[in-house]
Design a protein around this motif. Sequence first.
Motif, short mmCIF file in Angstrom:
data_model
loop_
_atom_site.label_atom_id
_atom_site.label_comp_id
_atom_site.label_asym_id
_atom_site.label_seq_id
_atom_site.Cartn_x
_atom_site.Cartn_y
_atom_site.Cartn_z
N TRP A 291 0.85 -1.19 0.00
CA TRP A 291 0.00 0.00 0.00
C TRP A 291 0.88 1.24 0.00
CZ3 TRP A 291 -0.40 -4.47 2.61
CH2 TRP A 291 -1.53 -5.25 2.34
N ALA A 292 0.42 2.26 -0.69
CA ALA A 292 1.15 3.54 -0.72
C ALA A 292 2.58 3.39 -1.22
CB ALA A 292 1.14 4.19 0.68
N SER B 101 -0.78 -3.43 8.77
CA SER B 101 -0.76 -4.82 9.20
C SER B 101 -2.15 -5.45 9.24
CB SER B 101 -0.04 -4.98 10.53
OG SER B 101 -0.76 -4.33 11.53
N GLU B 102 -3.18 -4.62 9.45
CA GLU B 102 -4.54 -5.19 9.42
C GLU B 102 -4.84 -5.71 8.02
OE1 GLU B 102 -7.68 -2.68 10.74
OE2 GLU B 102 -6.59 -2.08 12.52
N LEU B 103 -4.39 -4.96 7.02
CA LEU B 103 -4.65 -5.37 5.64
C LEU B 103 -3.74 -6.53 5.23
CD1 LEU B 103 -4.94 -1.81 4.03
CD2 LEU B 103 -6.79 -3.27 4.76
N PHE C 183 -0.73 -12.68 5.08
CA PHE C 183 0.01 -13.34 6.15
C PHE C 183 -0.66 -14.67 6.54
CE2 PHE C 183 0.86 -14.12 10.64
CZ PHE C 183 2.23 -13.95 10.72
N ALA C 184 -2.00 -14.67 6.52
CA ALA C 184 -2.74 -15.88 6.93
C ALA C 184 -2.36 -17.08 6.06
CB ALA C 184 -4.24 -15.61 6.84
N TRP C 185 -2.02 -16.84 4.81
CA TRP C 185 -1.61 -17.93 3.92
C TRP C 185 -0.11 -18.19 4.02
CZ3 TRP C 185 -4.70 -20.68 0.30
CH2 TRP C 185 -6.02 -20.25 0.19
N LEU C 186 0.66 -17.11 4.14
CA LEU C 186 2.13 -17.26 4.07
C LEU C 186 2.73 -17.76 5.37
CD1 LEU C 186 3.08 -14.01 2.10
CD2 LEU C 186 3.14 -16.36 1.24
N ASN D 162 -9.47 0.53 -2.22
CA ASN D 162 -9.51 1.77 -1.42
C ASN D 162 -8.78 1.66 -0.10
OD1 ASN D 162 -10.97 3.54 -3.08
ND2 ASN D 162 -12.81 2.34 -2.69
N HIS D 163 -7.79 0.79 0.01
CA HIS D 163 -7.07 0.60 1.27
C HIS D 163 -8.00 0.17 2.40
CE1 HIS D 163 -3.73 2.23 -0.71
NE2 HIS D 163 -3.68 3.43 -0.22
N ILE D 164 -9.10 -0.47 2.03
CA ILE D 164 -10.03 -0.90 3.09
C ILE D 164 -10.47 -2.34 2.83
CG2 ILE D 164 -10.93 1.36 3.78
CD1 ILE D 164 -13.26 0.86 1.85
N LEU D 165 -11.20 -2.91 3.77
CA LEU D 165 -11.71 -4.26 3.60
C LEU D 165 -13.24 -4.20 3.59
CD1 LEU D 165 -9.54 -6.39 6.06
CD2 LEU D 165 -9.61 -6.60 3.59
#
Length: 704
Positions: free
Chosen positions: A52-53, A512-514, A519-522, A394-397
């Motif tokens: 991001w960014a 880190s929230e995004l 991360f959940a897979w890696l 949009n940088h959101i979930l």
Amino acid sequence: MEKIKDNVGNTHKDASSVLECDFPMIEISEVAEQESWRKEINRPVYHIHKWWATRLGSVFRAIVLGALSPPGKGIWDVFYEKHNFSGKVVLDPFMGSGTTLGEAVKLGAKAVGCDINPVSSFLVRQAFTPVHDSKIKAAFSSLEDKVASEIKYYYRTVDPHTGGIIPVLYYFWVKTVFTPTGEEIPLFSRYVFSQNAYPKKKPKAQIVCPKCWGVSEGRYDDTEFICGSCGHEFNPQKGPVSGQSVTSKDGKLYRIKDLLSEGGSPPKHRMYGVLALRQDGSKIYLPAREQDFALYNEAKKRLEEENLPLPDSPVREGHNTNQARGYNYKYWRDFFNSRQLLCLGMLLKEILNIEDRVIQEQMLCLFSGVLEFNNLFCSFKGEGTGAVRHMFSNHILKPERTPLENSVWGNKKSSGTFSTLFESRLLRAKKYLDDPFEVAIKRDLLGKRLGSSKVVASSPVEAKIVESWEELDSAEKGLLVLNGDSSKLSVPEKSIDAVITDPPYFDFVHYSELSDFFFAWLSPVLKDRYEWFSRADSSGEGEVQHKDPLVFSRQLSSVFSEACRVLKDTGVLAFSFHHSRPEGWAAIYEAINNAGLAVVTAHPVHAELRGASPKTAAKDPISLDAILVCRKREFAIVDKMEIKDVCRAVDTLAGKFEKAGMTVSNGDRFVIGAAETMIARATDDLTFDQMKKVLTSVYSAVRV
Ligand SMILES: C[S@@+](CC[C@H](N)C(=O)[O-])C[C@H]1O[C@@H](n2cnc3c(N)ncnc32)[C@H](O)[C@@H]1O
């Protein structure tokens, strides 16, 4: 000593680098704008995976070049020349996707990058690992032989005209909710589900019937429509959803939120449309038919039988994650449907069988990137544009009411699939390491812009990734990629020639929230290899991210203090920043001040993101970043400036942009004004509140 003047007339007699007095802001802004239109193509090495960014490479090339060059020749004069700053070391303590690192090694310097986020450290390592073209292509072919047909099996349908089996590009789904009386309502706001990005020019659209779920062709703006399958008459512009509410058949209005079961599972989905590729290469829209439901159920059944490496970590509470959690997305696995989990799981399992670790990790990085385009938070952008709107647009979930299911392996007409991203991301990034190029603007003799070209201005990137400072120190070239909190770096005092960075902004992206999504897979597959993957989620203690500007400032200050410790006395610390509010800048001022640094120059430049805080975004969009150049406090000597000088500087700099044909909003004028105020008050030791007050008066003073 010679007196050196900067772009607003301030003198810098003790400057040790050209960056303290010169920055070709117009030229770099033009190149940067050109780069930003196709950044994945112009700097593919920083886009090997989602981050991001990410900042623009051309801006950071200019900053690194200026920071490592002594005063003398201007940055622009030598921007397209090859350089060799061997022996110099550049640090980025907020590494992200590795923009600073890449630009530093392209200029022949060594680089140290550190990020607290494991996904960042992993992707940067993969981006800069050189791999032989033939090896990676062989690995891809082998994966293709082993799993591609098994995966593609689940993305097929029957061509109604020929009866032949044809590949599916996308499945269209809609979330449904149930009213207390048991009515199932699909969350359509309109029944037009596919239209062209330029509908006035190409009005053809696809419409789904609310009665029989048939798919017929119409116009994007039809308000009266007769279903081609069942003859039902309806208005395609009026679905049951309006804003946050739905209307039931008997006219009752419900808030969608109230129809989501509390603590239950995510909403149900219904497949209603299919976009398939016919044998002659044309595309065909179809309703979801029996065979499509049967194939999906087959995938679902197989998923239950297989033992696949799937994520099982929960979605933690947070600023960005709460919206998804509100829809009962409590586990990262819930972000995918059964077919996606099956196909992604089969692919990942096969990648893990690749024996060569280097190649395996390249494929893992590619795989992780594919996740972004293959989940239930993706949607359809329409015809005439890249079809898949990825989940982080949009940088959101944000839970998607009408998700688009992409095909995991894909084919030549797909986008965001394993096979297409292999070419467009991985191979392109690897090629860039061999042939790094710069974007240049082509002009005619009168200076009129004709287009752009690629100019080779760096040797191939051959920096080896090393594992410690000692190794980096003894190597001629190298890249040290660290993971951890940059307020504690394993780098000796006064060893770094320049710190070039882009810190998090206090109320912007919650990285880190995004990144937990990846991360959940890696993490399960990498935690035994990299200890930084062995944790519950991708957040880390010390992460600079807080909505309270004072807390944010303290966090940032501890990283800047550490950067100051490792920086040579002659070195600069430069970073890009913009913010639309005085407190954003006051927080930065305090962080710099407490770290023992002072801003000596500021250069406005075209920013990648057109952003501002939500309240002011519409009125005053910001398109400028300020490059704030700091020296250690005891070496920071600048001319004294008053607020009236700040206003004059804003007029001068804004005028230069306007003369070059670029618009400067009041938001941009404040960015320039706030940055100049950082210089004016650099050594005054103001408190946060005092600085905020000064900046508030600048905010009003610079508006036009
Ligand atoms: C604005 S981004 C950098 C983007 C980068 N310039 C690029 O072009 O990709 C900021 C980064 O700082 C990282 N970060 C936040 N706090 C940190 C800390 N204490 N130590 C190291 N990295 C941190 C975040 O994980 C994020 O990747």
